[in-house]
Design a protein around this motif. Structure first.
Motif, short mmCIF file in Angstrom:
data_model
loop_
_atom_site.label_atom_id
_atom_site.label_comp_id
_atom_site.label_asym_id
_atom_site.label_seq_id
_atom_site.Cartn_x
_atom_site.Cartn_y
_atom_site.Cartn_z
N ALA A 9 0.80 -1.16 -0.09
CA ALA A 9 -0.06 0.13 -0.08
C ALA A 9 0.60 1.25 0.04
O ALA A 9 0.34 2.27 -0.70
CB ALA A 9 -0.87 0.11 1.29
N LEU A 10 1.78 1.36 0.68
CA LEU A 10 3.01 2.42 0.81
C LEU A 10 3.57 2.53 -0.60
O LEU A 10 3.50 3.98 -1.01
CB LEU A 10 4.12 2.17 1.74
N TRP A 11 3.75 1.75 -1.29
CA TRP A 11 4.10 1.88 -2.72
C TRP A 11 3.18 2.31 -3.58
O TRP A 11 3.46 3.36 -4.60
CB TRP A 11 4.45 0.55 -3.39
N GLU A 12 1.84 1.80 -3.53
CA GLU A 12 0.78 2.38 -4.28
C GLU A 12 0.43 3.87 -3.80
O GLU A 12 0.32 4.83 -4.53
CB GLU A 12 -0.37 1.64 -4.25
N TYR A 13 0.51 4.43 -2.33
CA TYR A 13 0.49 5.62 -2.07
C TYR A 13 1.48 6.52 -2.55
O TYR A 13 1.29 7.60 -3.09
CB TYR A 13 0.74 5.73 -0.71
N GLN A 14 2.96 6.25 -2.75
CA GLN A 14 3.75 6.76 -3.31
C GLN A 14 3.60 7.06 -4.95
O GLN A 14 3.51 8.28 -5.50
CB GLN A 14 5.10 6.07 -3.43
N HIS A 15 2.91 6.06 -5.75
CA HIS A 15 2.65 6.12 -6.84
C HIS A 15 1.71 7.08 -7.28
O HIS A 15 1.64 7.95 -8.29
CB HIS A 15 1.95 4.82 -7.73
N ASN A 16 0.60 7.33 -6.30
CA ASN A 16 -0.51 8.29 -6.46
C ASN A 16 -0.16 9.62 -6.02
O ASN A 16 -0.67 10.84 -6.10
CB ASN A 16 -1.61 7.82 -5.48
N HIS A 17 0.95 9.86 -5.35
CA HIS A 17 1.36 11.31 -4.63
C HIS A 17 2.78 11.48 -4.91
O HIS A 17 3.67 12.10 -4.23
CB HIS A 17 1.15 11.10 -3.17
N ASP B 225 -6.65 7.91 3.53
CA ASP B 225 -6.15 7.47 2.23
C ASP B 225 -5.38 6.24 2.14
O ASP B 225 -5.60 5.22 1.46
CB ASP B 225 -5.27 8.60 1.62
N LEU B 226 -4.39 6.15 3.22
CA LEU B 226 -3.65 5.09 3.13
C LEU B 226 -4.22 3.58 3.40
O LEU B 226 -4.22 2.73 2.75
CB LEU B 226 -2.46 5.14 4.16
N GLY B 227 -5.36 3.82 4.41
CA GLY B 227 -6.10 2.69 4.80
C GLY B 227 -6.98 2.11 3.66
O GLY B 227 -6.98 0.87 3.55
N GLN B 228 -7.50 3.02 3.03
CA GLN B 228 -8.35 2.73 1.78
C GLN B 228 -7.63 2.09 0.66
O GLN B 228 -8.10 0.84 0.27
CB GLN B 228 -9.00 4.06 1.05
N ILE B 229 -6.40 2.30 0.52
CA ILE B 229 -5.52 1.81 -0.48
C ILE B 229 -5.19 0.34 0.16
O ILE B 229 -5.35 -0.73 -0.75
CB ILE B 229 -4.20 2.65 -0.70
N ALA B 230 -4.72 0.31 1.31
CA ALA B 230 -4.39 -0.77 1.60
C ALA B 230 -5.26 -2.06 1.91
O ALA B 230 -5.00 -3.32 1.56
CB ALA B 230 -3.81 -0.88 3.59
#
Length: 340
Positions: free
Chosen positions: A235-243, A256-261
Motif C-alpha cells: 500500500a505504501l508503494w501504491e501511495y507513493q505512485h498516487n502522490h 487514504d493509506l487505509g483505503q489503499i491497503a
C-alpha cells in the motif's frame, strides 16, 4: 568519470592472493575458497545511499567482493545523519556518494569503489550499459515503478536483482535471481554421513511477484507470513505512485493509506479467518512514520539484504524466496513466496 563502467564478469577471473586469503581466512573456512573466489570476482551496483544501503554496503565490502559501484545523485541531508553512518555533520550539502566513498574504501582497501552521481545515468541507454557492466544490482529505498524498471533491465541482461528498504519500523527485501543454482544440505542424508546436493530455484520478476494471490493457504500458513505487514508495504508503494513519489508523513493521510491497503487486501485472497482488514494502529503508525528512517530497522534489513547477496554470490544455501518483510514492532521477520 561517471560514464566509464569497468568490471563485472569481463576478463580473466582474479585469483585470491596469499595476503587476501589471510584477511578472509575465517570466511574461507566457513563457506570455502571457491565461494570466496566468486565474491572476489563480483562487481555489485548499489543504487541510492540511505540507511538500508549503508548497512548492506558495510557487510558486503567487509566480506570481500571485488568491486562496488555506488550511485546516488542526491546531497546529504540532516536526516541522513541518523541511519547513514558514512556521513558526518560536515557532509551536509555534499553529494552522498562523494561523502561516503572514502569511508567505504577504509572498511576494506582490497575492494575497489566507484562513485557515480550524474542523474543521466538513470536514462535508459546509460542505465543498460551500467547494468551490463556489473554482476548484481541492488536498489534501496525507492518507489515501485523505479524498482520494476531496473528489475526489467536486469532481466534483459541476465543480472540478479535485489531491492530493499524501510518504512519506519517496517522493512522489506525482494530478490529476483532468475534461475539460481546453489548447493543445499541434503536433509534426507543420514546424520553420520551429511552431504550436499545441487538445487535450482526459478524467480519471478517484481512485476509478476506483485500479482501474487494468497489462495489456498491454511490459517496457520497465512498467519506465519504476517499478511498485514506485507499489504501495508504494498500500500505504501501504491501511495507513493498516487502522490508523486512522496510517502505519508501526517496522521491526516491515514484514511487514504487505509483505503489503499484494504483495497489491495480485498483482491489478494487472504484467508479471512486471519485478516479481514488492515489494523488501524498499523495504518496510523505508517501514516506518520513511513517517511522516516530508524537506525535499528535499517541495521536489521540492511544486514539481511547483505547476507542474502553474499549467499547468492557464493551459491551456498538457498537465498530468500522471494519477499522478506521485517516488523520492528515485534522484532519478527517472515518470507513470503510471491508467485514462486
Amino acid at each position: 568519470m561517471d560514464t566509464q563502467y569497468e568490471g563485472g564478469s569481463k576478463g580473466d577471473p582474479v585469483q585470491i592472493t596469499e595476503d587476501e586469503a589471510a584477511v578472509y581466512d575465517r570466511q574461507i573456512r566457513l563457506w570455502g575458497l571457491e565461494a570466496q573466489q566468486r565474491m572476489r570476482n563480483a562487481t555489485i551496483l548499489v543504487i541510492r545511499l540511505r540507511g538500508t544501503a549503508t548497512e548492506a554496503i558495510k557487510n558486503i565490502v567487509l566480506a570481500g567482493i571485488g568491486k562496488l559501484v555506488i550511485y546516488d545523485s542526491e546531497e546529504v541531508k540532516e536526516e541522513d545523519l541518523g541511519a547513514g553512518f558514512f556521513f558526518r555533520d560536515e557532509d551536509v550539502g555534499k553529494k552522498r556518494v562523494d561523502a561516503a566513498k572514502a569511508r567505504i574504501e577504509a572498511l576494506n582497501p582490497l575492494v575497489t569503489v566507484q562513485a557515480l552521481r550524474h542523474p543521466t545515468i538513470l536514462e535508459q541507454g546509460s542505465l543498460e550499459a551500467l547494468v551490463m557492466s556489473v554482476d548484481l544490482v541492488c536498489v534501496t529505498d525507492w518507489d515501485r515503478e523505479a524498482l520494476i524498471k531496473i528489475n526489467d533491465i536486469c532481466r534483459q541482461y541476465g543480472k540478479p536483482f535485489y531491492a530493499g528498504g524501510t518504512f519506519g519500523l517496517l522493512g522489506y527485501v525482494f530478490c529476483d535471481l532468475l534461475k539460481h543454482d546453489y548447493i543445499s544440505p541434503d536433509r534426507s542424508a543420514p546424520k553420520e554421513a551429511p552431504k550436499n546436493v545441487k538445487a535450482t530455484a526459478s524467480y519471478p520478476r517484481l512485476s509478476m511477484a506483485l500479482q501474487h494471490r494468497w489462495t489456498g493457504l491454511t490459517k496457520r500458513q497465512t498467519k506465519e507470513l504476517n499478511p498485514a505487514v506485507v499489504h501495508i508495504i504494498l500500500a505504501l508503494w501504491e501511495y507513493q505512485h498516487n502522490h508523486e513519489g512522496k510517502l505519508p508523513d501526517d496522521i491526516d493521510t491515514a484514511s487514504d493509506l487505509g483505503q489503499i491497503a484494504n483495497s489491495i487486501l480485498a483482491t489478494s485472497d487472504v484467508n479471512r479467518q486471519v485478516l479481514t482488514s488492515i489494523p488501524l494502529d498499523l495504518i496510523d503508525a505508517m501514516s506518520t512514520s513511513a517517511a522516516h528512517e530508524f537506525s535499528p530497522t535499517c541495521a536489521v534489513v540492511g544486514g539481511i539484504l547483505a547476507q542474502d547477496i553474499l549467499k547468492a554470490l557464493a551459491a551456498r544455501e538457498a537465498p530468500i524466496a522471494n519477499f522478506f518483510t521485517f516488523d520492528g514492532n515485534t522484532g519478527g521477520g517472515s518470507v513470503c513466496r510471491m508467485n514462486m
